[in-house]
Design a protein around this motif. Structure first.
Motif, PDB file in Angstrom:
ATOM      1  N   MET A  75       0.823  -1.202   0.000  1.00 31.89           N
ATOM      2  CA  MET A  75       0.000   0.000   0.000  1.00 31.89           C
ATOM      3  C   MET A  75       0.867   1.266   0.000  1.00 31.89           C
ATOM      4  N   LEU A  76       1.893   1.295   0.844  1.00 27.62           N
ATOM      5  CA  LEU A  76       2.760   2.473   0.931  1.00 27.62           C
ATOM      6  C   LEU A  76       3.513   2.724  -0.376  1.00 27.62           C
TER       7      LEU A  76
ATOM      8  N   SER B 176       0.779  -4.248  -7.329  1.00 29.00           N
ATOM      9  CA  SER B 176      -0.474  -4.618  -6.647  1.00 29.00           C
ATOM     10  C   SER B 176      -0.776  -6.098  -6.820  1.00 29.00           C
ATOM     11  N   ALA B 177      -0.437  -6.633  -7.998  1.00 29.02           N
ATOM     12  CA  ALA B 177      -0.726  -8.047  -8.275  1.00 29.02           C
ATOM     13  C   ALA B 177       0.089  -8.988  -7.397  1.00 29.02           C
ATOM     14  N   CYS B 178       1.193  -8.493  -6.846  1.00 31.68           N
ATOM     15  CA  CYS B 178       2.010  -9.337  -5.958  1.00 31.68           C
ATOM     16  C   CYS B 178       1.286  -9.673  -4.664  1.00 31.68           C
ATOM     17  N   MET B 179       0.278  -8.856  -4.321  1.00 34.51           N
ATOM     18  CA  MET B 179      -0.366  -9.015  -3.024  1.00 34.51           C
ATOM     19  C   MET B 179      -1.076 -10.364  -2.893  1.00 34.51           C
ATOM     20  N   ASN B 180      -1.902 -10.715  -3.877  1.00 31.68           N
ATOM     21  CA  ASN B 180      -2.669 -11.966  -3.770  1.00 31.68           C
ATOM     22  C   ASN B 180      -1.788 -13.210  -3.702  1.00 31.68           C
ATOM     23  N   PRO B 181      -0.839 -13.393  -4.631  1.00 32.66           N
ATOM     24  CA  PRO B 181      -0.012 -14.610  -4.540  1.00 32.66           C
ATOM     25  C   PRO B 181       0.819 -14.680  -3.269  1.00 32.66           C
TER      26      PRO B 181
ATOM     27  N   LYS C  18      -9.559  -9.879   0.577  1.00 34.82           N
ATOM     28  CA  LYS C  18     -10.522  -8.782   0.423  1.00 34.82           C
ATOM     29  C   LYS C  18      -9.959  -7.481   0.977  1.00 34.82           C
ATOM     30  N   LEU C  19      -9.313  -7.604   2.163  1.00 34.53           N
ATOM     31  CA  LEU C  19      -8.732  -6.420   2.797  1.00 34.53           C
ATOM     32  C   LEU C  19      -7.621  -5.833   1.939  1.00 34.53           C
ATOM     33  N   ALA C  20      -6.827  -6.721   1.333  1.00 31.53           N
ATOM     34  CA  ALA C  20      -5.748  -6.256   0.453  1.00 31.53           C
ATOM     35  C   ALA C  20      -6.319  -5.490  -0.740  1.00 31.53           C
ATOM     36  N   ASN C  21      -7.370  -6.067  -1.364  1.00 31.37           N
ATOM     37  CA  ASN C  21      -8.010  -5.382  -2.495  1.00 31.37           C
ATOM     38  C   ASN C  21      -8.668  -4.080  -2.054  1.00 31.37           C
TER      39      ASN C  21
END
Length: 604
Positions: A174-175, A236-241, A288-291
């Motif tokens: 996020m930062l 941002s896409a790195c967050m889910n995996p 969900k929180l990440a998105n």
């Protein structure tokens, strides 16, 4: 973002109800793993069919109640978000309408459009998802961890390790992405600016065969936007995996530890399944929180941009107040000077009947290197016709734009009926004026609806009177429906000359005290232009008219002609006086009437 939250005040009830029902949904969801554990440990182990059926109905009941809470929460969240964005757009549009031309020039049209559409939509989505998920996701995460502790403390310690690692990943991304999303929106501004420029100037582009050049320019900006969006998207896409890897590793560890505890008789199979369910819930909610955080990051970046537009006026108010103080100081230093010293001898004779006075007026546009107008002084009687002429870029439009306060002066003063213009309310001041700008603009609707802009309660007779004065009767009568004839967007179904005559008629409908024609007859033929000037003489007693023109013929019969040269007043007087003593006017006039120069030379 805090600056905008004030517009959520009208939706306090919705902002409370939506999170409340989401919390209820979360509470019912946390009960599901316990019911599943009971089904396994009691119903399946004991082959108790009725118990399994009973608990199955319990699960269905939890699902129905949870769904009802979810739908209710989403309804109120959507109501609050849509109402908030609607109010925000309204405030933004109203604020932009109140901005002076200086601020509009600095901000730019494309930026304003982006912030009122794309940016507000992002903020709306952020508010909606925040009300729906901002409390639900943390409650599920920490609730699931607490429920796991109630089942088995040692197994729950895996949660204590996994959740902080997940939080570091989420907030770290996020930062990094938050400032990048601001750059993405700025790149979108540039793409929109080029698009708007090409659509409005498509005729010029085709006339000069610049299609390939403009296409290349658009592709360059569009590619820059695409590259930046891909770069931010990759981060941002790195967050889910990454979150899935951490959570799945925790699940593998839970299965391993749970199997050992079941073999040792410390836990039942149902309890292990419940712990795994809680870990799965945590995984889903963290994703969900990440998105949500990504969406909130975009929304906050856009909110800052929207708030920036609302701050423009405040900055200008402070500058305007300082400018007013400077003008008062300047006036005090000139009070002791005789009138003719700073207005001129020709104006002294008019002192008793002055209506509008420019007193040592200067104008410097924001960000400009030098003054556009410098030390302009003249006086006007009520009912006078004033011609303004000069070369391209001499400041003609800038001069007349000061009268309705489209721009504020930087030095000197302008007085109307003995009062400084700054003392008048802008709306009240402009209601006394009829302004016809250089670019003739008609709005989608009918001829009647466009003319009523000048005076909403105008009668049929008043409309036709204005049409006749503007030499536009043949234009109106030549259209099907006459006054009710359709006008397309930007008046594209009218020629340039027709649009100019209709815009002049629109200004004349309100019977203005001051009529400003800013080169608004440039598309008219000489006969129509002459007819317009003759008709304007009939309203001379009630209207003071300023005519800005490149044609000497349009202003030669004016009571006074102001000649501008590079922002300075090169001369003022009647046509005859200027031909005698103003070189700039002589150059302009004789360039249009060379045969008269020959006559003047031969007489000399």
């Amino acid at each position: 973002m805090k600056r905008l939250l004030v517009y959520l005040k009208a939706y306090r009830k919705e902002c409370v109800i939506a999170p409340l029902f989401k919390l209820l949904e979360a509470a019912f969801e946390l009960l599901v793993p316990l019911v599943v554990a009971k089904i396994i440990d009691v119903g399946i182990v004991n082959s108790d069919g009725p118990y399994v059926l009973k608990m199955g109905f319990c699960l269905i009941a939890l699902a129905i109640v949870g769904l009802s809470c979810s739908v209710t929460a989403q309804f109120f969240a959507a109501k609050a978000a849509v109402g908030f964005s609607s109010k925000l757009r309204e405030v933004l549009f109203s604020h932009v309408e109140d901005l002076n031309f200086t601020n509009m020039d600095l901000a730019g049209t494309s930026t304003m459009i982006t912030r009122m559409t794309s940016d507000v939509n992002q903020v709306q989505s952020g508010v909606n998802m925040t009300l729906r998920l901002f409390l639900r996701s943390p409650i599920i995460v920490f609730g699931a961890m607490i429920m796991a502790f109630l089942i088995d403390v040692k197994m729950a310690l895996i949660f204590v390790v996994a959740i902080p690692i997940l939080a570091i990943v989420v907030f770290g991304i996020m930062l990094v992405t938050m400032p990048l999303y601001k750059k993405v929106q700025s790149s979108l501004d540039r793409v929109l600016g080029i698009t708007r420029e090409n659509l409005t100037g498509v005729r010029v582009i085709r006339a000069f065969h610049q299609e390939e050049t403009e296409n290349a320019r658009f592709q360059e900006s569009n590619q820059a936007l695409t590259v930046m969006q891909k770069f931010v998207g990759k981060i941002s896409a790195c967050m889910n995996p990454v979150t899935y890897v951490i959570v799945n590793a925790a699940i593998m560890l839970l299965i391993y530890k749970g199997g050992l505890k079941v073999r040792a008789g410390e836990l039942t199979q149902g309890q292990v399944i419940a712990i795994l369910e809680y870990m799965s819930q945590i995984l889903v909610e963290l994703v969900k929180l990440a998105n949500l955080i990504i969406l909130m990051t975009k929304a906050m970046a856009c909110a800052d941009r929207v708030a920036g537009v609302l701050e423009i006026g405040k900055q200008d108010d402070a500058q305007s107040k300082a400018g007013d103080d400077r003008q008062k100081d300047n006036l005090q230093t000139k009070e002791d000077l005789p009138w003719e010293t700073y207005i001129g001898a020709s104006a002294k004779a008019r002192q008793d009947a002055t209506y509008l006075v420019f007193d040592h007026v200067s104008l410097k546009y924001s960000g400009a290197g030098e003054e556009t107008l410098e030390d302009i002084s003249f006086a006007v009687k009520k009912g006078d016709t004033i011609g303004v002429i000069g070369g391209t870029g001499s400041g003609k439009s800038s001069l007349v734009n000061l009268i309705p306060r489209f721009y504020d002066i930087t030095e000197g003063s302008i007085k109307l009926d003995g009062r400084n213009l700054e003392e008048y309310d802008e709306a009240q001041l402009r209601r006394r004026m009829g302004v016809v700008p250089q670019k003739a603009v008609l709005f989608k609707g009918t001829i009647r609806s466009n003319l009523l802009w000048g005076k909403p309660d105008a009668t049929e007779e008043e409309l036709w009177r204005a049409i006749d004065l503007a030499q536009a009767r043949e234009v109106v009568e030549g259209k099907d429906g006459k006054l009710d004839a359709k006008v397309t967007q930007n008046g594209q179904n009218f020629s340039g000359g027709q649009k100019q005559r209709l815009t002049i008629a629109r200004a004349l409908v309100r019977k203005p005290e001051i009529l400003i024609l800013d080169d608004s007859a440039s598309a008219l033929d000489y006969a129509t232009d002459a007819g317009l000037r003759e008709s304007l003489k009939t309203i001379q007693k009630e209207t003071t008219t300023f005519i800005v023109s490149q044609r000497a013929s349009s202003i030669r019969h004016a009571d006074q002609i102001i000649v501008l040269d590079d922002g300075k007043m090169a001369g003022i007087g009647t046509h005859a006086e200027l031909l005698e003593n103003c070189e700039v006017y002589q150059e302009i006039y004789y360039s249009q009437y060379p045969e008269e120069r020959k006559g003047a030379v031969s007489v000399g």
